[in-house]
Enzyme design. Sequence first.
Site, short mmCIF file in Angstrom:
data_model
loop_
_atom_site.label_atom_id
_atom_site.label_comp_id
_atom_site.label_asym_id
_atom_site.label_seq_id
_atom_site.Cartn_x
_atom_site.Cartn_y
_atom_site.Cartn_z
N ASN A 164 76.38 33.51 91.71
CA ASN A 164 76.73 34.87 91.31
C ASN A 164 75.49 35.63 90.87
OD1 ASN A 164 78.78 36.97 90.19
ND2 ASN A 164 77.47 36.53 88.43
N GLU A 165 75.20 36.74 91.52
CA GLU A 165 74.11 37.65 91.17
C GLU A 165 72.79 36.92 90.87
OE1 GLU A 165 75.51 40.40 88.20
OE2 GLU A 165 76.91 41.35 89.59
#
Length: 507
Positions: free
Chosen positions: A157-158
Amino acid sequence: MISVPAEATGRLSDAWRACVGTGRIELALRRDYQDSLALLQREIGFRYIRGHGLLSDGMGVYRPYAYEGARRVHHSFTYVDQVVDAYLGLHVRPFLELGFMPTELASGDQTVFWWRGNVTPPRSYDEWARLVRATLTHLVDRYGIEEVRTWPIEVWNEPNLTDFWQGADEAEYHRLYEVTARTVKDVDASLQVGGPAISPGADEWLLRFAEFAERREVPVDFVSRHAYTSGPARPVPFGAYQTLAPARRLLDQFARPREQLKGTRYTELPVHITEFNSSYRPDNPIHDTAFHAAYLAPVLAAGGDHADSFSYWTFSDMFEESGVPTALFHGGFGLLTHRQVKKPTYHLYAFMARMGEELLERGDDHLVTRHPDGRVTVLAWAPVDETGRTPGPDRHTLRLSVPVGRRPRGAAFVRRSTVDEEHGNAWTAWRHMGGPRSPRPHQIDLLHEAAEPARSHLRLPVEDFRADLGLTLARHEVTLVELSPVEDETPPWWDERRLLGSPVEPR
């Protein structure tokens, strides 16, 4: 007057409900979480749900131990099974996000969030690969390969943000992705794996990710990114205020991956916006308002033109990245507060769920569809001023000539459901109450009541197969209008003039 075409111009995309976000997935073990998700599924019906923490310590998957002088690892899926069973029982499938790093496997101690998700690379990529393989093999064994093939698998995630990936080390993320993607395909070549799940403002990451994947022949079945429109946070205790860009910037972000990948081998890949919202903060009061529903209405109406899914972040305020919420209304991401109080944006989604499949008309302030049985549905919204320089118009008018039925003359039954500053708006009621942090039971009941949209009905004449529909929308209003042809079965002796028993002359 806008004349709505009688023939469909296409089909309304349902990318808006392909997926929805959630707080860390171990929250699905809680009864109130499952109650909230059940309500959401009854009235809206999302197909997938995505959240962080599948492999974090709270799920208890990675369990190293010592035995006979050797270090060994046991993979436990007790909580994973309960979470996935709960999802499937509520007719929503997991959109798997592989992360964060189990503490005992992590190369460092950097964490994110109140619940301390570890964001460092694995100290052993071999052990990470075994963890991924064991997890997916278990899911396949338990739920069947045909089912698990339908679950997208996103790697991390990110990673472009230092908060979510140590040092935002791009080369290290590419290594993590390659090891993970190849392991996924070793389990079954038809499993869907993708990334890089980047945040806004990191477009160059996607191009370099594509170059890396092509150069290394690494599997990529979809691309993913996130979209938000808020500016820098101006913190206050337990909250933040932010500026907002126009909502069309969300659509620009949805479209960006295909624009970037045009002409590459990844041009035709599915694009999943695995998080989107106005603000990226879980404590921004804008999320609780009628403004927010009107702001996002054009995004839901048109987002499917640009992405295969765009996942609202998140379905519930049961979300603890910044800690346990300090009040019922606290600016949380959710469509629902704790205790299942519906926010105006919840109703935007519920209204979309009642739209038809045939797209008849779409404009800057309206969307018109038709159902297979002939019902016509109109979603309309008042424009907003996201700059905050004005409160937005007090009234917004819209006139439509709507095709109704198959008879040149007759009538249409019209049902209207409305959300604005005063209707379908529990946040307004809560503020009038004085903003109780922990509302008492009778106050909770009042808030549930205040959260319901205003509803009205009327009858319109139909001439030449059309009804003229005039709408006046209040400030920040979102309204759903449903029109259906009237089949009049009133008996010939019915006469309203005689309701009180008085004799009247025949008509």
